[in-house]
Design a protein around this motif. Sequence first.
Motif, PDB file in Angstrom:
ATOM      1  N   LYS A 110       0.826  -1.214   0.000  1.00  0.00           N
ATOM      2  CA  LYS A 110       0.000   0.000   0.000  1.00  0.00           C
ATOM      3  C   LYS A 110       0.859   1.262   0.000  1.00  0.00           C
ATOM      4  O   LYS A 110       1.910   1.311   0.627  1.00  0.00           O
ATOM      5  CB  LYS A 110      -0.906   0.033   1.236  1.00  0.00           C
ATOM      6  CG  LYS A 110      -1.858  -1.126   1.348  1.00  0.00           C
ATOM      7  CD  LYS A 110      -2.919  -1.080   0.291  1.00  0.00           C
ATOM      8  CE  LYS A 110      -3.908  -2.227   0.474  1.00  0.00           C
ATOM      9  NZ  LYS A 110      -4.759  -2.423  -0.662  1.00  0.00           N
ATOM     10  N   ASN A 111       0.362   2.256  -0.701  1.00  0.00           N
ATOM     11  CA  ASN A 111       0.977   3.580  -0.666  1.00  0.00           C
ATOM     12  C   ASN A 111       0.342   4.319   0.508  1.00  0.00           C
ATOM     13  O   ASN A 111      -0.800   4.777   0.423  1.00  0.00           O
ATOM     14  CB  ASN A 111       0.717   4.333  -1.971  1.00  0.00           C
ATOM     15  CG  ASN A 111       1.240   5.763  -1.939  1.00  0.00           C
ATOM     16  OD1 ASN A 111       1.713   6.252  -0.922  1.00  0.00           O
ATOM     17  ND2 ASN A 111       1.146   6.433  -3.067  1.00  0.00           N
ATOM     18  N   ILE A 112       1.066   4.437   1.589  1.00  0.00           N
ATOM     19  CA  ILE A 112       0.495   5.023   2.804  1.00  0.00           C
ATOM     20  C   ILE A 112       0.307   6.526   2.709  1.00  0.00           C
ATOM     21  O   ILE A 112      -0.278   7.138   3.598  1.00  0.00           O
ATOM     22  CB  ILE A 112       1.335   4.676   4.044  1.00  0.00           C
ATOM     23  CG1 ILE A 112       2.770   5.133   3.850  1.00  0.00           C
ATOM     24  CG2 ILE A 112       1.234   3.205   4.352  1.00  0.00           C
ATOM     25  CD1 ILE A 112       3.522   5.277   5.128  1.00  0.00           C
ATOM     26  N   GLU A 169       8.103   6.613   3.407  1.00  0.00           N
ATOM     27  CA  GLU A 169       8.055   7.425   4.610  1.00  0.00           C
ATOM     28  C   GLU A 169       6.701   8.129   4.644  1.00  0.00           C
ATOM     29  O   GLU A 169       6.155   8.511   3.606  1.00  0.00           O
ATOM     30  CB  GLU A 169       9.175   8.465   4.564  1.00  0.00           C
ATOM     31  CG  GLU A 169       9.230   9.333   5.787  1.00  0.00           C
ATOM     32  CD  GLU A 169      10.359  10.343   5.720  1.00  0.00           C
ATOM     33  OE1 GLU A 169      10.201  11.395   6.347  1.00  0.00           O
ATOM     34  OE2 GLU A 169      11.365  10.080   5.039  1.00  0.00           O
ATOM     35  N   ILE A 170       6.145   8.288   5.821  1.00  0.00           N
ATOM     36  CA  ILE A 170       4.885   9.012   5.954  1.00  0.00           C
ATOM     37  C   ILE A 170       5.193  10.493   5.753  1.00  0.00           C
ATOM     38  O   ILE A 170       5.917  11.096   6.541  1.00  0.00           O
ATOM     39  CB  ILE A 170       4.247   8.778   7.344  1.00  0.00           C
ATOM     40  CG1 ILE A 170       3.990   7.293   7.561  1.00  0.00           C
ATOM     41  CG2 ILE A 170       2.960   9.592   7.477  1.00  0.00           C
ATOM     42  CD1 ILE A 170       3.617   6.930   8.987  1.00  0.00           C
ATOM     43  N   LEU A 171       4.665  11.060   4.683  1.00  0.00           N
ATOM     44  CA  LEU A 171       4.984  12.445   4.341  1.00  0.00           C
ATOM     45  C   LEU A 171       4.242  13.446   5.218  1.00  0.00           C
ATOM     46  O   LEU A 171       4.781  14.485   5.570  1.00  0.00           O
ATOM     47  CB  LEU A 171       4.674  12.714   2.865  1.00  0.00           C
ATOM     48  CG  LEU A 171       5.458  11.854   1.874  1.00  0.00           C
ATOM     49  CD1 LEU A 171       5.028  12.162   0.445  1.00  0.00           C
ATOM     50  CD2 LEU A 171       6.962  12.082   2.052  1.00  0.00           C
ATOM     51  N   ASP A 172       2.999  13.152   5.545  1.00  0.00           N
ATOM     52  CA  ASP A 172       2.195  14.063   6.358  1.00  0.00           C
ATOM     53  C   ASP A 172       1.601  13.262   7.516  1.00  0.00           C
ATOM     54  O   ASP A 172       0.564  12.616   7.366  1.00  0.00           O
ATOM     55  CB  ASP A 172       1.100  14.695   5.489  1.00  0.00           C
ATOM     56  CG  ASP A 172       0.277  15.734   6.231  1.00  0.00           C
ATOM     57  OD1 ASP A 172       0.274  15.733   7.484  1.00  0.00           O
ATOM     58  OD2 ASP A 172      -0.399  16.531   5.545  1.00  0.00           O
ATOM     59  N   LYS A 173       2.269  13.310   8.633  1.00  0.00           N
ATOM     60  CA  LYS A 173       1.863  12.484   9.777  1.00  0.00           C
ATOM     61  C   LYS A 173       0.502  12.903  10.330  1.00  0.00           C
ATOM     62  O   LYS A 173      -0.284  12.067  10.769  1.00  0.00           O
ATOM     63  CB  LYS A 173       2.938  12.511  10.849  1.00  0.00           C
ATOM     64  CG  LYS A 173       4.196  11.799  10.371  1.00  0.00           C
ATOM     65  CD  LYS A 173       5.324  11.894  11.367  1.00  0.00           C
ATOM     66  CE  LYS A 173       6.538  11.113  10.914  1.00  0.00           C
ATOM     67  NZ  LYS A 173       7.209  11.626   9.763  1.00  0.00           N
ATOM     68  N   ARG A 174       0.194  14.189  10.293  1.00  0.00           N
ATOM     69  CA  ARG A 174      -1.122  14.639  10.758  1.00  0.00           C
ATOM     70  C   ARG A 174      -2.230  14.092   9.850  1.00  0.00           C
ATOM     71  O   ARG A 174      -3.276  13.669  10.330  1.00  0.00           O
ATOM     72  CB  ARG A 174      -1.187  16.169  10.830  1.00  0.00           C
ATOM     73  CG  ARG A 174      -0.369  16.740  11.996  1.00  0.00           C
ATOM     74  CD  ARG A 174      -0.488  18.240  12.095  1.00  0.00           C
ATOM     75  NE  ARG A 174      -1.833  18.665  12.414  1.00  0.00           N
ATOM     76  CZ  ARG A 174      -2.352  18.746  13.641  1.00  0.00           C
ATOM     77  NH1 ARG A 174      -1.608  18.419  14.679  1.00  0.00           N
ATOM     78  NH2 ARG A 174      -3.583  19.165  13.827  1.00  0.00           N
ATOM     79  N   ARG A 175      -2.003  14.094   8.558  1.00  0.00           N
ATOM     80  CA  ARG A 175      -3.002  13.549   7.634  1.00  0.00           C
ATOM     81  C   ARG A 175      -3.159  12.041   7.855  1.00  0.00           C
ATOM     82  O   ARG A 175      -4.265  11.502   7.829  1.00  0.00           O
ATOM     83  CB  ARG A 175      -2.631  13.842   6.182  1.00  0.00           C
ATOM     84  CG  ARG A 175      -3.817  13.582   5.243  1.00  0.00           C
ATOM     85  CD  ARG A 175      -3.447  13.718   3.823  1.00  0.00           C
ATOM     86  NE  ARG A 175      -2.699  12.500   3.531  1.00  0.00           N
ATOM     87  CZ  ARG A 175      -2.001  12.256   2.450  1.00  0.00           C
ATOM     88  NH1 ARG A 175      -1.921  13.141   1.519  1.00  0.00           N
ATOM     89  NH2 ARG A 175      -1.370  11.132   2.276  1.00  0.00           N
ATOM     90  N   PHE A 176      -2.061  11.350   8.046  1.00  0.00           N
ATOM     91  CA  PHE A 176      -2.080   9.918   8.342  1.00  0.00           C
ATOM     92  C   PHE A 176      -2.979   9.654   9.549  1.00  0.00           C
ATOM     93  O   PHE A 176      -3.865   8.794   9.511  1.00  0.00           O
ATOM     94  CB  PHE A 176      -0.645   9.442   8.615  1.00  0.00           C
ATOM     95  CG  PHE A 176      -0.509   7.985   8.954  1.00  0.00           C
ATOM     96  CD1 PHE A 176      -0.175   7.061   7.980  1.00  0.00           C
ATOM     97  CD2 PHE A 176      -0.692   7.538  10.254  1.00  0.00           C
ATOM     98  CE1 PHE A 176      -0.026   5.710   8.291  1.00  0.00           C
ATOM     99  CE2 PHE A 176      -0.555   6.197  10.584  1.00  0.00           C
ATOM    100  CZ  PHE A 176      -0.215   5.280   9.587  1.00  0.00           C
ATOM    101  N   ILE A 177      -2.771  10.419  10.611  1.00  0.00           N
ATOM    102  CA  ILE A 177      -3.549  10.245  11.834  1.00  0.00           C
ATOM    103  C   ILE A 177      -5.005  10.655  11.615  1.00  0.00           C
ATOM    104  O   ILE A 177      -5.923  10.048  12.156  1.00  0.00           O
ATOM    105  CB  ILE A 177      -2.906  11.022  13.009  1.00  0.00           C
ATOM    106  CG1 ILE A 177      -1.536  10.422  13.361  1.00  0.00           C
ATOM    107  CG2 ILE A 177      -3.810  11.032  14.226  1.00  0.00           C
ATOM    108  CD1 ILE A 177      -1.568   8.987  13.879  1.00  0.00           C
TER     109      ILE A 177
END
Length: 122
Positions: free
Chosen positions: A36-38, A95-103
């Motif tokens: 998956k493209n996270i 790498e998670i580029l936008d950690k806030r968006r991920f969350i």
Amino acid sequence: MNNEKKPSLPILRGLLFTYCIENTKNLEREEIISSKNINDESELSELFHTLTKPEFLSYREDEQKWFIETIENYLSTDESLESVFHLFDTYFEDEILDKRRFIKVLLDCLKLYRLELNDTKT
């Protein structure tokens, strides 16, 4: 006396442990994660539906609410959420580029799971 749990960022690491290299070796899970493209919201949602949902639904209702309230609390602040991912090696290819968006995607999924659970109770 108030028994409500206070928001706690470290609990999110527990919820995300499914994706951690330190988790028990499981080739099928590792392949799903790495495929998956996270950084793509729809692929990330698919990943959460496949791997996070069953674990989240195994928690008690008060624990589920605690996860949701914790995420909502930290997303309402300027918290970078970096501490959730610090020293956290995952099976993610990217790498998670936008950690806030991920969350935020995680939060949306957890809320959906709660709604689905409530719908099945009625």
